[in-house]
Design a protein around this motif. Structure first.
Motif, PDB file in Angstrom:
ATOM      1  N   GLY A 169      -8.474   8.532   4.551  1.00 28.38           N
ATOM      2  CA  GLY A 169      -6.773   9.369   5.061  1.00 28.38           C
ATOM      3  C   GLY A 169      -6.904  10.473   5.775  1.00 28.38           C
ATOM      4  N   THR A 203      -5.591   1.087   8.693  1.00 28.04           N
ATOM      5  CA  THR A 203      -5.885   1.639   7.524  1.00 28.04           C
ATOM      6  C   THR A 203      -7.151   1.009   6.992  1.00 28.04           C
ATOM      7  OG1 THR A 203      -4.614   0.231   6.522  1.00 28.04           O
ATOM      8  CG2 THR A 203      -3.395   2.084   8.395  1.00 28.04           C
ATOM      9  N   THR A 204      -7.767   2.290   6.006  1.00 27.48           N
ATOM     10  CA  THR A 204      -8.858   1.505   5.428  1.00 27.48           C
ATOM     11  C   THR A 204      -8.412   0.374   4.425  1.00 27.48           C
ATOM     12  OG1 THR A 204      -9.500   4.303   5.577  1.00 27.48           O
ATOM     13  CG2 THR A 204     -10.564   2.692   3.808  1.00 27.48           C
ATOM     14  N   ASN A 205      -7.051   0.261   4.074  1.00 29.78           N
ATOM     15  CA  ASN A 205      -6.966  -0.988   2.988  1.00 29.78           C
ATOM     16  C   ASN A 205      -5.332  -1.972   3.779  1.00 29.78           C
ATOM     17  OD1 ASN A 205      -8.832   0.614   1.261  1.00 29.78           O
ATOM     18  ND2 ASN A 205      -8.229   1.905   1.338  1.00 29.78           N
ATOM     19  N   GLY A 206      -5.014  -0.684   3.561  1.00 28.48           N
ATOM     20  CA  GLY A 206      -3.225  -1.504   3.634  1.00 28.48           C
ATOM     21  C   GLY A 206      -3.756  -2.464   4.926  1.00 28.48           C
ATOM     22  N   ASN A 212      -1.265   8.105   9.504  1.00 26.92           N
ATOM     23  CA  ASN A 212      -0.848   7.110   8.371  1.00 26.92           C
ATOM     24  C   ASN A 212       0.426   7.759   7.336  1.00 26.92           C
ATOM     25  OD1 ASN A 212      -0.477   4.451   7.443  1.00 26.92           O
ATOM     26  ND2 ASN A 212      -1.795   4.545   5.241  1.00 26.92           N
ATOM     27  N   LEU A 262       0.928   4.117  -0.394  1.00 27.67           N
ATOM     28  CA  LEU A 262       0.046   5.837  -0.251  1.00 27.67           C
ATOM     29  C   LEU A 262      -1.023   4.970   0.587  1.00 27.67           C
ATOM     30  CD1 LEU A 262       0.218   7.816  -3.366  1.00 27.67           C
ATOM     31  CD2 LEU A 262       1.839   7.479  -1.587  1.00 27.67           C
ATOM     32  N   ARG A 263      -0.780   4.755   1.810  1.00 22.53           N
ATOM     33  CA  ARG A 263       0.773   5.377   2.762  1.00 22.53           C
ATOM     34  C   ARG A 263       0.913   3.766   3.752  1.00 22.53           C
ATOM     35  NH1 ARG A 263      -0.931  11.145   5.254  1.00 22.53           N
ATOM     36  NH2 ARG A 263      -2.823   9.465   5.049  1.00 22.53           N
ATOM     37  N   ALA A 264       0.034   3.406   3.861  1.00 26.17           N
ATOM     38  CA  ALA A 264       0.473   2.006   4.891  1.00 26.17           C
ATOM     39  C   ALA A 264       1.631   1.544   5.033  1.00 26.17           C
ATOM     40  CB  ALA A 264      -1.253   1.080   5.084  1.00 26.17           C
ATOM     41  N   GLU A 306      -5.873   5.383  10.592  1.00 27.95           N
ATOM     42  CA  GLU A 306      -6.240   6.822   9.354  1.00 27.95           C
ATOM     43  C   GLU A 306      -8.220   5.941   8.812  1.00 27.95           C
ATOM     44  OE1 GLU A 306      -7.396   6.286   5.789  1.00 27.95           O
ATOM     45  OE2 GLU A 306      -6.422   3.834   6.451  1.00 27.95           O
ATOM     46  N   HIS A 308      -5.590   8.645  -5.696  1.00 29.38           N
ATOM     47  CA  HIS A 308      -4.989   8.779  -4.289  1.00 29.38           C
ATOM     48  C   HIS A 308      -3.918   9.705  -3.825  1.00 29.38           C
ATOM     49  CE1 HIS A 308      -5.662   7.087   0.085  1.00 29.38           C
ATOM     50  NE2 HIS A 308      -3.999   7.624  -0.057  1.00 29.38           N
ATOM     51  N   TRP A 364      -7.848   0.804  -2.965  1.00 37.49           N
ATOM     52  CA  TRP A 364      -8.838   1.673  -2.213  1.00 37.49           C
ATOM     53  C   TRP A 364      -9.997   1.279  -2.196  1.00 37.49           C
ATOM     54  CZ3 TRP A 364      -7.897   5.595   0.932  1.00 37.49           C
ATOM     55  CH2 TRP A 364      -8.611   6.019   1.027  1.00 37.49           C
ATOM     56  N   ASP A 401       0.306  -1.173   0.206  1.00 32.17           N
ATOM     57  CA  ASP A 401      -0.088  -0.268  -0.281  1.00 32.17           C
ATOM     58  C   ASP A 401       0.931   1.020   0.559  1.00 32.17           C
ATOM     59  OD1 ASP A 401      -1.901   2.126   0.647  1.00 32.17           O
ATOM     60  OD2 ASP A 401      -2.786   1.546   1.948  1.00 32.17           O
TER      61      ASP A 401
HETATM   62  O1  3SL Z   1      -6.105   3.108   3.118  1.00 33.29           O
HETATM   63  C1  3SL Z   1      -4.694   2.530   4.355  1.00 33.29           C
HETATM   64  O2  3SL Z   1      -4.679   1.768   4.102  1.00 33.29           O
HETATM   65  C2  3SL Z   1      -4.090   4.181   3.714  1.00 33.29           C
HETATM   66  O3  3SL Z   1      -2.958   4.141   3.264  1.00 33.29           O
HETATM   67  C3  3SL Z   1      -4.582   5.033   2.851  1.00 33.29           C
HETATM   68  S1  3SL Z   1      -4.486   6.611   3.745  1.00 33.29           S
HETATM   69  O4  3SL Z   1      -2.830   6.955   2.388  1.00 33.29           O
HETATM   70  O5  3SL Z   1      -4.270   6.829   4.186  1.00 33.29           O
HETATM   71  O6  3SL Z   1      -5.459   7.527   2.711  1.00 33.29           O
END
Ligand code: 3SL
Length: 235
Positions: free
Chosen positions: A71, A102-105, A81, A29-31, A68, A201, A147, A27
């Motif tokens: 974002g 985090t949302t996705n990572g 994050n 950006l940014r995890a 996070e 992103h 995402w 991930d």
């Molecule tokens: O989604 C995630 O895991 C983050 O990396 C998203 S963010 O870059 O912190 O918005």
């Protein structure tokens, strides 16, 4: 010869058999960039959580908490994050373990645990990951966090960069996903930061005024370390 394949979104993971393979969760950006930076800054281990409440509860066990959503830093935690959270000294991190969601990572990490080994990749440690994979001699799946289930450019670009580093020691031609990522990498490699300016992103981060994060996260080989899942934590 081992092969490298790329899973463009965690939603596609049911199509992959991770057993016997190494999963490289990314991930950019940014995890995973932040987690690589955290370990490089002296964090002994990181526990990733899917749920915010579970992450927050780890404060009672002495963990720094990082969270996070969409974002932004979540309420009631120590860190967001941004990789700079581990570098700017506002919150001293060396010697402190971190619980993160985090949302996705962090979700992508949990969905990859059927693999023989799970490591965290980012441009910041892409060379160290390539060296590790050469030593393993196993098939590789790059798991792009994406995402909210969707494809994203930056994680796919990392897949292309990693495949380019592994060629010719790995088979990079038997998966169309890898071939596509390699083509994307060829298009972007001269200036990854400039290429990613058009990505969804980066636009999202810019709207949150996180301008410096993207420039940092596209740096290659900043850290010579391989974060790996071991006994429920990343070390
Ligand atoms: O989604 C995630 O895991 C983050 O990396 C998203 S963010 O870059 O912190 O918005």
């Amino acid at each position: 010869m081992p092969s490298i394949d790329i899973c463009f979104s965690p939603e596609l993971l049911p199509l992959f058999d991770l057993r016997g393979r190494v999963a490289v969760v990314v991930d950019v950006l940014r995890a995973t960039s932040s987690m690589v930076t955290a370990l490089a800054a002296g964090v002994p281990h990181i526990v990733p959580f899917a749920e915010l409440a579970e992450c927050r509860a780890m404060a009672a066990q002495g963990y720094l908490t990082a969270a996070e959503r969409d974002g932004r830093q979540a309420e009631g935690v120590d860190l967001g994050n941004s990789p700079f959270g581990y570098l700017d000294g506002v919150v001293p991190v060396a010697g402190r373990n971190v619980a993160i969601t985090t949302t996705n990572g962090t979700r992508a990490i949990h969905l990859s645990l059927a693999a023989d080994a799970v490591v965290l990749g980012a441009f910041l440690n892409v060379g160290a990951i390539a060296d590790f994979l050469r030593r393993q001699q196993k098939d590789v799946v790059v798991v792009c966090a994406g995402w909210k289930g969707n494809f994203c450019l930056e994680d796919t670009l990392f897949g292309g960069a990693l495949a380019a580093r592994l060629h010719p020691d790995f088979d990079v031609t038997s998966s169309d996903a890898t071939l596509a990522a390699l083509d994307l990498w060829e298009t972007a490699r001269a200036d990854v930061g400039a290429y990613l300016l058009k990505s969804a992103h980066v636009r999202r981060l810019n709207s949150l005024e996180s301008h410096q994060d993207m420039a940092f996260c596209v740096k290659q080989d900043e850290y010579d370390l391989v974060p790996i899942w071991q006994d429920g934590r990343i070390v």
